[in-house]
Design a protein around this motif. Structure first.
Motif, short mmCIF file in Angstrom:
data_model
loop_
_atom_site.label_atom_id
_atom_site.label_comp_id
_atom_site.label_asym_id
_atom_site.label_seq_id
_atom_site.Cartn_x
_atom_site.Cartn_y
_atom_site.Cartn_z
N ASP A 283 0.82 -1.21 0.00
CA ASP A 283 0.00 0.00 0.00
C ASP A 283 0.86 1.26 0.00
N LYS A 284 1.92 1.24 0.79
CA LYS A 284 2.80 2.40 0.84
C LYS A 284 3.45 2.65 -0.52
N GLN A 285 3.86 1.57 -1.17
CA GLN A 285 4.48 1.69 -2.49
C GLN A 285 3.48 2.21 -3.50
N ILE A 286 2.27 1.68 -3.48
CA ILE A 286 1.22 2.14 -4.39
C ILE A 286 0.96 3.62 -4.14
N GLN A 287 0.84 3.97 -2.86
CA GLN A 287 0.55 5.35 -2.49
C GLN A 287 1.63 6.30 -3.01
N GLU A 288 2.87 5.93 -2.86
CA GLU A 288 3.98 6.75 -3.37
C GLU A 288 3.92 6.86 -4.89
N ASN A 289 3.67 5.74 -5.55
CA ASN A 289 3.64 5.73 -7.01
C ASN A 289 2.43 6.49 -7.57
N LEU A 290 1.32 6.51 -6.84
CA LEU A 290 0.15 7.26 -7.29
C LEU A 290 0.45 8.75 -7.35
N GLN A 291 1.36 9.20 -6.52
CA GLN A 291 1.68 10.63 -6.47
C GLN A 291 2.75 11.02 -7.49
N ASN A 292 3.30 10.03 -8.15
CA ASN A 292 4.29 10.26 -9.20
C ASN A 292 3.58 10.12 -10.54
N VAL A 293 3.42 11.21 -11.26
CA VAL A 293 2.64 11.23 -12.51
C VAL A 293 3.12 10.17 -13.50
N GLN B 242 4.30 7.28 -12.88
CA GLN B 242 4.02 5.91 -12.42
C GLN B 242 2.55 5.69 -12.05
N GLN B 243 1.71 6.70 -12.24
CA GLN B 243 0.31 6.60 -11.82
C GLN B 243 -0.44 5.45 -12.45
N ARG B 244 -0.32 5.31 -13.75
CA ARG B 244 -1.09 4.25 -14.44
C ARG B 244 -0.71 2.87 -13.92
N GLN B 245 0.56 2.62 -13.79
CA GLN B 245 1.03 1.32 -13.28
C GLN B 245 0.59 1.13 -11.83
N ALA B 246 0.70 2.19 -11.04
CA ALA B 246 0.29 2.11 -9.63
C ALA B 246 -1.22 1.86 -9.52
N PHE B 247 -1.98 2.50 -10.42
CA PHE B 247 -3.42 2.31 -10.39
C PHE B 247 -3.79 0.87 -10.77
N GLU B 248 -3.11 0.32 -11.74
CA GLU B 248 -3.35 -1.08 -12.12
C GLU B 248 -3.04 -2.01 -10.94
N GLN B 249 -1.98 -1.71 -10.22
CA GLN B 249 -1.63 -2.50 -9.04
C GLN B 249 -2.69 -2.33 -7.94
N LEU B 250 -3.18 -1.13 -7.81
CA LEU B 250 -4.23 -0.85 -6.83
C LEU B 250 -5.49 -1.66 -7.16
N VAL B 251 -5.89 -1.66 -8.42
CA VAL B 251 -7.06 -2.42 -8.85
C VAL B 251 -6.85 -3.91 -8.57
N ASN B 252 -5.69 -4.43 -8.95
CA ASN B 252 -5.41 -5.84 -8.71
C ASN B 252 -5.40 -6.19 -7.22
#
Length: 183
Positions: free
Chosen positions: A6-16, A18-28
């Protein structure tokens, strides 16, 4: 509790970048648990799938507004809960009163493949449907999702004391419903 993922996803969501990849990980990571959270609210499989899709669409549209003040889990649960409640409000408009909506939800519960369990499990789900909306939300998140009161409080914007009272009353009502059905 925020996991390392979750922390990694959260950090990546704030990085433009890496957002798409982070969002895909969030969905999964959250698709399954959010589906069951939503399903316990709206009952019907197709409705739950639609609300889940709307939840992720809303999360994606608002990703730029996610500042990381809350953790990813509570942010998603809040969106899913609000989407589910909005769906039920729209659905309630098709019925003359709340009792008709509850009857429809009970019918969906008994006619669908929502529960594969035994009679007591079916009674539990019937009892939960008789609870007032707030108690039902708190009960589901505490009992099924095993959330801490602090997490539930963030999602529903309620105090821990109020949540504990709602959960206590919900448990008593569920116990009484099951006892009455077994007598």
């Amino acid at each position: 509790m925020t996991t390392t993922v979750d922390k990694q996803i959260q950090e990546n969501l704030q990085n433009v970048e890496q957002q798409r990849q982070a969002f895909e990980q969030l969905v999964n990571s959250y698709q399954k648990v959010l589906y069951f959270h939503i399903r316990r609210i709206v009952i019907d499989h197709e409705d739950a799938s639609d609300v889940l899709q709307n939840t992720f669409l809303k999360a994606w549209k608002n990703i730029a507004k996610f500042r990381g003040d809350a953790n990813v889990k509570t942010w998603l649960y809040r969106i899913a809960t609000n989407e589910s409640l909005s769906f039920l409000k729209r659905k309630k408009g098709h019925f003359e009163d709340l009792k008709d909506l509850q009857d429809d939800l009970r019918h969906s519960l008994s006619s669908g493949k929502y529960i594969d369990g035994d009679t007591i499990q079916h009674l539990l789900h019937q009892a939960i449907l008789t609870l007032p909306e707030k108690q039902r939300m708190v009960f589901n998140m505490r009992y099924f999702d095993e959330m801490k009161y602090e997490e539930i409080g963030e999602i529903l914007s309620l105090s821990v004391g109020g949540l504990k009272a709602n959960y206590h009353h919900a448990v008593k009502k569920v116990e009484q419903f099951i006892k009455n059905q077994q007598d």
